[in-house]
Design an enzyme around this catalytic site. Structure first.
Site, short mmCIF file in Angstrom:
data_model
loop_
_atom_site.label_atom_id
_atom_site.label_comp_id
_atom_site.label_asym_id
_atom_site.label_seq_id
_atom_site.Cartn_x
_atom_site.Cartn_y
_atom_site.Cartn_z
NE ARG A 108 -3.44 -2.24 2.79
CZ ARG A 108 -2.99 -3.20 3.58
NH1 ARG A 108 -1.86 -3.05 4.22
NH2 ARG A 108 -3.67 -4.32 3.73
CB SER A 176 4.84 -6.49 7.82
OG SER A 176 4.15 -5.32 7.51
CG ASP A 229 3.07 -5.07 10.32
OD1 ASP A 229 3.90 -5.31 11.22
OD2 ASP A 229 2.43 -5.96 9.73
P1 ADP Z 1 -0.69 -7.93 5.11
O1 ADP Z 1 -0.54 -8.98 6.12
O2 ADP Z 1 -0.07 -8.25 3.83
O3 ADP Z 1 -0.38 -6.60 5.60
P2 ADP Z 1 -3.48 -7.76 5.58
O4 ADP Z 1 -3.23 -7.28 6.94
O5 ADP Z 1 -4.48 -7.04 4.76
O6 ADP Z 1 -2.22 -7.91 4.70
O7 ADP Z 1 -3.97 -9.27 5.73
C1 ADP Z 1 -4.28 -10.01 4.60
C2 ADP Z 1 -4.54 -11.40 5.05
O8 ADP Z 1 -5.64 -11.45 5.97
C3 ADP Z 1 -4.96 -12.30 3.92
O9 ADP Z 1 -3.85 -12.93 3.38
C4 ADP Z 1 -5.88 -13.25 4.56
O10 ADP Z 1 -5.19 -14.35 5.03
C5 ADP Z 1 -6.45 -12.54 5.73
N1 ADP Z 1 -7.80 -12.05 5.41
C6 ADP Z 1 -8.14 -10.97 4.71
N2 ADP Z 1 -9.48 -10.85 4.67
C7 ADP Z 1 -10.01 -11.86 5.34
C8 ADP Z 1 -11.33 -12.30 5.64
N3 ADP Z 1 -12.40 -11.65 5.23
N4 ADP Z 1 -11.47 -13.40 6.38
C9 ADP Z 1 -10.40 -14.08 6.79
N5 ADP Z 1 -9.14 -13.75 6.53
C10 ADP Z 1 -8.94 -12.64 5.81
MG MG Z 2 -0.06 -5.42 7.09
#
Ligand code: ADP
Ligand code: MG
Length: 739
Positions: A108, A176, A229
Site C-alpha cells: 500500500r 512487516s 507494521d
Molecule cells: P498484510 O498482512 O499483507 O499486511 P493484511 O493485513 O491485509 O495484509 O492481511 C491479509 C490477510 O488477511 C490475507 O492474506 C488473509 O489471510 C487474511 N484475510 C483478509 N481478509 C479476510 C477475511 N475476510 N477473512 C479471513 N481472513 C482474511
Molecule cells: Mg499489514
C-alpha cells in the site's frame, strides 16, 4: 416355469442379492467411513482444545519469554527488537505525510494530510497485491517495483494535495518483517517470513535499499522512519487514543509491539529516552511454548514450510496458514473416509484453500450451508457434498479458527501481564490517581478486520483469561459445561451411527452367507440345465433320423403299391410260409375299422423243428399255412400264463435273446396276437397278425418308463408289413436301449 426359465430366475435372484449385498456392504463401509471422518474431527477438537487452564499457561509462558527476550539477544524465541521510537503521535501533528506499507500479501502507498487536534484533512490510499514472483526474486527487483509504484502515486495528477515547499519528501516505511533496527530510519533484515524468500536481502539495510531504488528512478524522497507494521498500528492507535499501549497485527502473519520501560530492557543497559520508554517489537510470531495445542497437521505444515521450526505461533494463528490447516484436515478426512463423492484431488494442493474462503464457509448462516457447498465446488472441485458433510467441514473451520483466536487473545493477555496491566495485581493496580487506568490495545490486520468469527472467539478468549480471580472457578466450570454440552450434542449422532454400523455389519454377514448358498444352488441348477440341454439335442438328432427313415418308408410304400396294382389279378395272396416271410408295408396311419381276422389256432400245427410238417389253418376261408415249432404250439395249447411258460419255449427264448423282450401269445383274442414286454422299462405292446394283408398291427399297452423318450409312432396303432419286422424291432430296441 421351464428349466431354462428356472435357471435364469435363479441367476437373476443371485445377481439381485449380490447387488443388494454390495449396496449393503457399500452402505456399511460408508457408515464406517463416515464414523472415521467424525472420529478425525473429534480428535482434532481434542487436540485443539484451549480451556482457560491451558490459556493461562500460554499467558505465563508469553510473559516469561518476553522477560527472557529483553534480558539478552537470543535469550528467547521472542526477539524483542528495539524500535528507537520513544514518542508516539498524539494528534497534534500537522502536514502532509507519505507512507508505504509492505505486508505479507498487499502493498500500500498512502498520503495523509493532518490538520492537528487529531484531525485528518484528507488521505489517499492505493493498494495492490504483491506479485508472487517478486516474493522469491532479488531485492533489487522488489525495491525497483516498490519505487516505481510510489513514483506513479506521487506524480498522480489532480490529487488536490498541497505539496510541501521542500522538494524532497519524507517517507514512513512500514515493513512487516523482522528487522534489527539501527536507528529510527535504518534497520537490517533478520529473516523473511510469510512466504517471502529473497536471500540477498537478508542482512541488508532495508531503508537504504529503498532509498537507492528511489534515487535510481529520480524520485526525490527518503525513508524518514522505518517501522514495523505493528509499530505503525501502535502509532495510529496512540494518535487516536493516548491510552493505547500495545498493538497487534493479525493479517497474513501476526506480530505485536508495546511500550516498554527502558529500564526493563536489560539487554540495552543505559538506554536513555526522553519518555523513559521505548516501543519494543516483539516478533511474537516466533513465540513457542510446549503448552501450545499442537496437532499432527501443524507439524506437517511446519515440516513442509520454507522456515521450519520458526514462526510456530504465527503458523497456528495467522491468515497465511489457517486455511491450509483446514485443507490438511479435510484432505486426511477425504483419504481415510469417503465423505466426498468426488475424488477431491484439489485438496492435495498446498494453500489452495485460502483463509478468506475458510472464513466464508464458517460464516455461512444459511440453513443448508450453501456457501460451504459453493466454496467446495468452485475452489476445491468437490461437488454434491451432502449437508451433514458440509456441517462437518464448517465444524473443522470453527475448531481451527477458535484455537487461533483464543491463542491470540492469550498472547495479548501475556503481553499485558508482562506490563502489569492484566488485572492480576488487583483492582488498585489498575488505577492512576484514583481513576481506573485504561489500557487500549490496537488491533489491525486483514484477518482480524475481515473475519467476524475470529473477532468473536478472540474477544471470548480474552474475557476468559482477564476475568478477575474470584470469578475464575465459576468461569472454568461454565466453560467446561459449555464444552461438554457441545461435545455431547455433536457426538450423540456419532454413537447412534456406531450402533447402526454394528447392526448393519451383522446383517451384511448374514446376507453374504445367503448369497453363498444361492450361488451354490445356482451352480447345481445350471449343471442340471446343461444335462437336459444335451438330452434334448440327442432327441432332436434321433427325431431327424426317424423322419429320414419315415421318408424312405413312404417311398417304399409307394413302390409296393405300384407293384400291387400290377398284380391286381391275384386276389388270394394269403398263403404264407411264416409271418416273417411275407413282405409287407408299415404305415403310420391307424385303420380305424380293420377287418378282424380269426386268429389261427396254432396249436394244431406241427413244429417244423420236430419235422412234423407245416401247420395249416383256415381263416375266413383263407388257407393259412404256418410252420410253428412244437414247443410254441405246446405253449399255446397248454399254458394259461404265457410269461410263466416262456422259458419252456425255445422259439420264444430265442426271440427274447434277439430283441431283449418277452414274447407270449394272447389267447383272449380271436386273431393271432403276440404280447411283447420289455421288462426293464415296463414297455409292452401287442402285435396282431392280419393274415389277409400279410401285415402286423402294433398296439401299445403301456409305455412304462419310456413315456418321456418314446417316439410319437410308439404311442399309436401301427400296421406294417411283416417284411418290416426287423426294422420295427430295431427301432423299438433303439428306444428301449436308452433306458
Ligand atoms: P498484510 O498482512 O499483507 O499486511 P493484511 O493485513 O491485509 O495484509 O492481511 C491479509 C490477510 O488477511 C490475507 O492474506 C488473509 O489471510 C487474511 N484475510 C483478509 N481478509 C479476510 C477475511 N475476510 N477473512 C479471513 N481472513 C482474511
Ligand atoms: Mg499489514
Amino acid at each position: 416355469m421351464g428349466k431354462v426359465g428356472l435357471g435364469l430366475a435363479v441367476g437373476c435372484a443371485v445377481v439381485t442379492c449380490a447387488i443388494a449385498a454390495a449396496l449393503v456392504s457399500h452402505r456399511v463401509r460408508r457408515r464406517w467411513r463416515w464414523g472415521q471422518a467424525v472420529t478425525l474431527v473429534r480428535e482434532l477438537e481434542e487436540a485443539c482444545d484451549t480451556p482457560v487452564g491451558r490459556l493461562r499457561q500460554v499467558v505465563d509462558a508469553m510473559a516469561v519469554e518476553m522477560h527472557a527476550g529483553l534480558a539478552s539477544d537470543g535469550g528467547s524465541k521472542l526477539k524483542m527488537l528495539l524500535t528507537f521510537i520513544d514518542n508516539l503521535p498524539d494528534g497534534t501533528e500537522e502536514g502532509t505525510y507519505y507512507a508505504l506499507d509492505l505486508g505479507g500479501t498487499n502493498f500500500r502507498v498512502l498520503r495523509v494530510q493532518l490538520g492537528g487536534k487529531g484531525s485528518m484533512m484528507s488521505h489517499k490510499v492505493e493498494s495492490q497485491p504483491i506479485p508472487q514472483e517478486l516474493m522469491t526474486g532479488t531485492s533489487e527487483e522488489l525495491f525497483n517495483f516498490i519505487a516505481s509504484i510510489l513514483k506513479r502515486f506521487v506524480q498522480s495528477e489532480n490529487d488536490g494535495f498541497q505539496q510541501l515547499p521542500d522538494d524532497r519528501k519524507d517517507l514512513g516505511f512500514t515493513f512487516s518483517f523482522p528487522v534489527k533496527q539501527l536507528s529510527i530510519s535504518s534497520g537490517v533484515l533478520i529473516k523473511w517470513t510469510k512466504g517471502f524468500s529473497i536471500e540477498d536481502a537478508v542482512g541488508k539495510d532495508i531503508a537504504q535499499c529503498l532509498n537507492e531504488a528511489m534515487s535510481k528512478i529520480g524520485l526525490n524522497m527518503r525513508v524518514a522512519a522505518l517501522v514495523n507494521d505493528t509499530v505503525g498500528t501502535l502509532a495510529l492507535g496512540h494518535y487516536n487514543d493516548e491510552d493505547t499501549v500495545a498493538a497487534v497485527i493479525i493479517g497474513t502473519g501476526t506480530n505485536a509491539c508495546y511500550l516498554e520501560r527502558t529500564d526493563a530492557i536489560i539487554k540495552c543497559q543505559g538506554l536513555l529516552t526522553n519518555s523513559g520508554a521505548m516501543v519494543v517489537n516483539m516478533e511474537w510470531g516466533n513465540f513457542w511454548s510446549s503448552h501450545l495445542p499442537r496437532t499432527s497437521y501443524d507439524i506437517a505444515l511446519d515440516d513442509e514450510s520454507p522456515n521450519r521450526n520458526e514462526q510456530g505461533f504465527e503458523k497456528m494463528i495467522s491468515g497465511m496458514y489457517l486455511g491450509d490447516i483446514v485443507r490438511r484436515v479435510l484432505y486426511r478426512m477425504a483419504e481415510e473416509s469417503d465423505i466426498f463423492l468426488d475424488p477431491a484431488k484439489n485438496l492435495s494442493v498446498p494453500f489452495i484453500l485460502r483463509t478468506p474462503l475458510m472464513a466464508n464457509m464458517l460464516e455461512d448462516d444459511s440453513p443448508d450451508l450453501t456457501q460451504v457447498g459453493r466454496v467446495l465446488e468452485e475452489h476445491l472441485k468437490i461437488s454434491r457434498v451432502p449437508l451433514k458433510v458440509r456441517r462437518l467441514v464448517a465444524r473443522v473451520c470453527d475448531i481451527v479458527t477458535r484455537r487461533a483466536a483464543r491463542l491470540a487473545a492469550a498472547g495479548i493477555v501475556g503481553m499485558l501481564k508482562k506490563t502489569g496491566r492484566d488485572g492480576s495485581g488487583g483492582v488498585e493496580s489498575g488505577r492512576t490517581r484514583g481513576k481506573p487506568r485504561r489500557t487500549v490495545v490496537a488491533v489491525e490486520g486483514g484477518l482480524y478486520i475481515g473475519y467476524t468469527m475470529f473477532k468473536q472467539h478472540e474477544v471470548l478468549g480474552g474475557l476468559d483469561i482477564s476475568i478477575p480471580n474470584q470469578m475464575e472457578p465459576l468461569n472454568t466450570k461454565l466453560y467446561e459445561k459449555y464444552k461438554n454440552l457441545k461435545k455431547r450434542k455433536f457426538f450423540a449422532e456419532d454413537e447412534w451411527n456406531r450402533k447402526r454400523d454394528t447392526d448393519l455389519r451383522s446383517y451384511q454377514s448374514a446376507m453374504e452367507d445367503l448369497i453363498e448358498e444361492m450361488k451354490n444352488a445356482n451352480e447345481r441348477l445350471r449343471a442340471e440345465l446343461y444335462s437336459f440341454q444335451e438330452q434334448y439335442a440327442n432327441c432332436e438328432k434321433s427325431l431327424l433320423e426317424e423322419s429320414q427313415k419315415s421318408k424312405e418308408l413312404s417311398d417304399e410304400v409307394g413302390r409296393l403299391q405300384n407293384l400291387l396294382l400290377k398284380k391286381n389279378d391275384i386276389s388270394d395272396r394269403s398263403v404264407m410260409s411264416s409271418p416273417c416271410t411275407i413282405a409287407g408295408v408299415m404305415s403310420t396311419e391307424i385303420p380305424k375299422s380293420l377287418p378282424r381276422q380269426k386268429t389261427p389256432d396254432l396249436c394244431d400245427e406241427t413244429s417244423p423243428i420236430q419235422n412234423k410238417g407245416a401247420a395249416t389253418r383256415t381263416y375266413d376261408n383263407h388257407k393259412v399255412e404256418t410252420k410253428v415249432p412244437d414247443c410254441c404250439r405246446r405253449n399255446m395249447v397248454s399254458s394259461s400264463d404265457a410269461s410263466e411258460d416262456c422259458c419252456n419255449c425255445v422259439f420264444q427264448t430265442l426271440m427274447k435273446l434277439l430283441v431283449g423282450m418277452d414274447f407270449s401269445v394272447n389267447r383272449q383274442t380271436e386273431s393271432l396276437c403276440l404280447l411283447v414286454v420289455h421288462k426293464m422299462s415296463g414297455y409292452s405292446f401287442s402285435l396282431t397278425w392280419i393274415p389277409l394283408e400279410g401285415e402286423l398291427m402294433y398296439r401299445v399297452s403301456s409305455l412304462g418308463t419310456l413315456e418321456r423318450v418314446a417316439l410319437d409312432w410308439m404311442k399309436e396303432d401301427v400296421i406294417f408289413s411283416t417284411a418290416m419286422c426287423r426294422v420295427f424291432f430295431e427301432r423299438v430296441s433303439r428306444v428301449t436301449g436308452h433306458c
